[in-house]
Design an enzyme around this catalytic site. Structure first.
Site, mmCIF file in Angstrom:
data_model
loop_
_atom_site.group_PDB
_atom_site.id
_atom_site.type_symbol
_atom_site.label_atom_id
_atom_site.label_comp_id
_atom_site.label_asym_id
_atom_site.label_seq_id
_atom_site.Cartn_x
_atom_site.Cartn_y
_atom_site.Cartn_z
ATOM 1 N N SER A 1 0.821 -1.198 0.000
ATOM 2 C CA SER A 1 0.000 0.000 0.000
ATOM 3 C C SER A 1 0.865 1.262 0.000
ATOM 4 O O SER A 1 1.757 1.399 -0.823
ATOM 5 C CB SER A 1 -0.968 -0.048 1.193
ATOM 6 N N ASP B 1 -5.814 -3.810 -2.682
ATOM 7 C CA ASP B 1 -4.829 -3.390 -1.678
ATOM 8 C C ASP B 1 -4.193 -4.583 -0.967
ATOM 9 O O ASP B 1 -4.885 -5.437 -0.412
ATOM 10 C CB ASP B 1 -5.526 -2.487 -0.656
#
Length: 618
Positions: A365, A479
């Site tokens: 991320s 993600d």
């Protein structure tokens, strides 16, 4: 004698007494002198060229073997017939005693990893010693139990240290000697290293090579560009093969590797080294990596992943390669955490100031984005400029759409990432790098080590419900924090050295003021839009919900780090982009203080620049 015969005639018994050799073996070290004399008279001494099989799994146990010089490798086969490396039998160690004691067949095949000098102690002589000197059985039993316990124990987090390297030039135009000389100079900052090329080493026997390797921590051999007797010898001696090429040259196979195929080498791992005149040439790495996938030798740490790649522009790059090859390369792993991830930048500044080298980088991320900057070679000022321009000067999450797939279109994030990183591919980054996303199609983490950097960063930050997924080859990526928010385990597989992990996640990042089962009253919503009331919003909930599944995994991988840094960020909002300067400073102050006091920092520096003890040095 000359190595042109491609055989080894000289054995250790011709230059040292049999009794001295036997006395030095750990298996016999505590026995009475009279017993050692009996053993020495029974042992047969011979040489085993690299690549030669000593015995096969399933054969009856007929002897115990001792490695006087060189090394052996043990292998087994799975149900599909694939060979798996079990371990190395180094100089001074024995192999085959467990099968001899148990009376069972050999459980593994053993092959010479390099030219080796071996002692053979027959089953008849072994049994006679046990009958005449029962006390000898205790020593043998103790060593056998120690080996069994070692095999059953949790494996070391680091791969076995590599000592010998064979540099294989792609063709005669590649200046392999200059690169090898720089590599030896870099290795000499870690331990004692020596360079051997054909003019110096071609007329020596295996015992000479053994003495050179025993006298040094590292030895670098330079092969001929073509198959030759000298090339074969270098490959037999090598723990690791470095495929050296000029990045801009035409791609073609390494002719010298024909020698490796002829020898049927089992163990040496191959790594690709590309020489650049100055800047890294875009696309060159992909061309050479595509070729390397056809090379029939071990790839990567696990034998399955892509061949490791190194770019060389200057001596600093060569120094990094020396650390990576010898298990001293420091890997930096950065977690996800939204705006809390700005603390990574402050930590990186502190690491730079502490002169701790970062040799590989990876993350999830926001951590993947900042680690990408590290791998791209950004300094602290460049890091601040790029990240602030993307996350602070503009809101990356305000291209709202009707939420069929997500609350935002995601095009703005894609544009911003491409603005900062351009069209660079991961393979073209100066430092080894990976980023992590979650593959919704398979339900597992996806580790990206190739392809366009901005695209896989976009996947790594695709918060479910906030940003649309990234679709590639029929698979769906979101993600990486949803599965693995602190990919230390990935770095362990990716890099053979110590790992620094920065975790900016939090167990508790927000609380609610509303009662259970209730949404905020209308006037609170109105106040929230006016900026006068801080309340939960759908972005915060989705972002935090997406990280919940990785919480237990994060707790487990923290224990795998050599240095864990957790800046105290309290309940800092995951979406508080405007706190950039404050959060960067918090990360810097925390890390600077931690690094100035932590014994782990001293250990990291010692690990990076101090040779490991060698078990076979006597």
């Amino acid at each position: 004698m000359s190595i042109e015969d491609d055989t080894i005639a000289e054995t250790a018994i011709e230059v040292r007494s049999a009794l001295a050799l036997v006395s030095a073996l750990p298996l016999f070290r505590d026995l009475e002198p009279s017993v050692l004399v009996e053993i020495a008279e029974e042992i047969e001494w011979f040489s085993l060229p690299g690549g030669t099989t000593l015995f096969e799994a399933g054969e009856p146990a007929d002897a115990v073997y001792f490695v006087v010089a060189g090394s052996l490798g043990a292998y087994n086969r799975d149900a599909d017939g694939n060979s798996h490396f079990l371990g190395r039998i180094a100089s001074g160690e024995c192999v085959g005693e467990m099968a001899l004691i148990s009376g069972k067949e050999r459980s593994a095949s053993v092959v010479a990893l390099r030219d080796s000098e071996i002692g053979r102690w027959s089953k008849r002589a072994f049994e006679a010693l046990m009958l005449n000197h029962p006390q000898s059985l205790l020593r043998i039993a103790q060593l056998t139990i120690q080996r069994m316990q070692s095999m059953q124990s949790v494996p070391s987090r680091r791969s076995p240290a590599l000592q010998t390297f064979a540099v294989i030039p792609h063709d005669i135009a590649v200046d392999a000697v200059s690169f090898a000389s720089e590599l030896v100079a870099a290795l000499n900052t870690i331990g004692r290293a020596e360079l051997i090329w054909n003019v110096r080493g071609s007329e020596h026997t295996s015992h000479w090579f053994h003495n050179v390797e025993r006298a040094n921590d590292f030895v670098v051999y330079v092969t001929d560009p073509q198959p030759s007797t000298w090339t074969k010898l270098c490959l037999r001696q090598a723990d690791s093969i470095l495929l050296l090429a000029q990045a801009e040259d035409s791609v073609g196979e390494w002719r010298a590797l024909q020698s490796a195929r002829e020898l049927r080498l089992h163990e040496p791992r191959a790594e690709l080294v590309l020489l650049h005149d100055e800047a890294i040439k875009a696309g060159a790495a992909r061309r050479w990596l595509d070729l390397s996938q056809t090379i029939d030798i071990k790839r990567g740490v696990d034998g399955k992943s892509a061949i490791p790649l190194h770019h060389v522009r200057n001596k600093d790059d060569t120094a990094r390669i020396a650390r990576l090859l010898t298990g001293r390369g420091i890997g930096l792993t950065l977690s996800g955490g939204g705006a809390r991830g700005f603390a990574h930048i402050g930590v990186i500044r502190a690491l730079y100031e502490a002169k701790i080298p970062i040799d590989a980088a990876g993350g999830t991320s926001i951590g993947a984005i900042i680690a990408g900057g590290v791998a791209a070679g950004w300094n602290y000022a460049e890091m601040v400029h790029h990240i602030k321009r993307t996350f602070v000067d503009t809101n990356p999450l305000n291209d709202y759409v009707f939420p069929f797939v997500a609350l935002t279109a995601g095009r703005k994030v894609s544009r911003l990432l491409r603005q900062e990183f351009g069209d660079v591919h991961i393979e073209d980054l100066p430092l080894p790098y990976f980023c992590v996303s979650a593959n919704l199609t398979t339900g597992h983490s996806a580790v990206h080590r190739s392809g366009q950097l901005w695209q896989w960063l976009r996947a790594s930050v695709a918060i479910p419900g906030v940003l649309p997924p990234v679709f590639s080859q029929g698979q769906v990526f979101v993600d990486g924090a949803t599965i693995n928010n602190l990919p230390v385990d990935i770095m362990r597989d990716f890099n053979r050295g110590p790992v620094i992990a920065v975790d900016v996640g939090a167990e508790r990042v927000f609380t609610a003021h509303e009662q259970e089962g209730e949404g905020p009253p209308f006037w609170n919503v109105f106040q929230w839009f006016r900026g006068k009331r801080r309340s939960l919003n759908i972005f915060q909930i989705l972002l935090r919900a997406g990280m919940i599944n990785s919480t237990s995994n994060t707790a487990a991988v923290r224990a795998q780090t050599d240095l864990l840094l957790q800046p105290p960020l309290g309940q800092l909002d995951l979406l508080n982009w405007q706190a950039f300067d404050k959060v960067v400073e918090m990360g810097y102050r925390y890390a600077a203080e931690k690094l100035s006091k932590s014994d782990d920092v001293l250990l990291l520096n010692q690990h990076a620049f101090t040779p490991r003890p060698r078990a076979d040095r006597r």
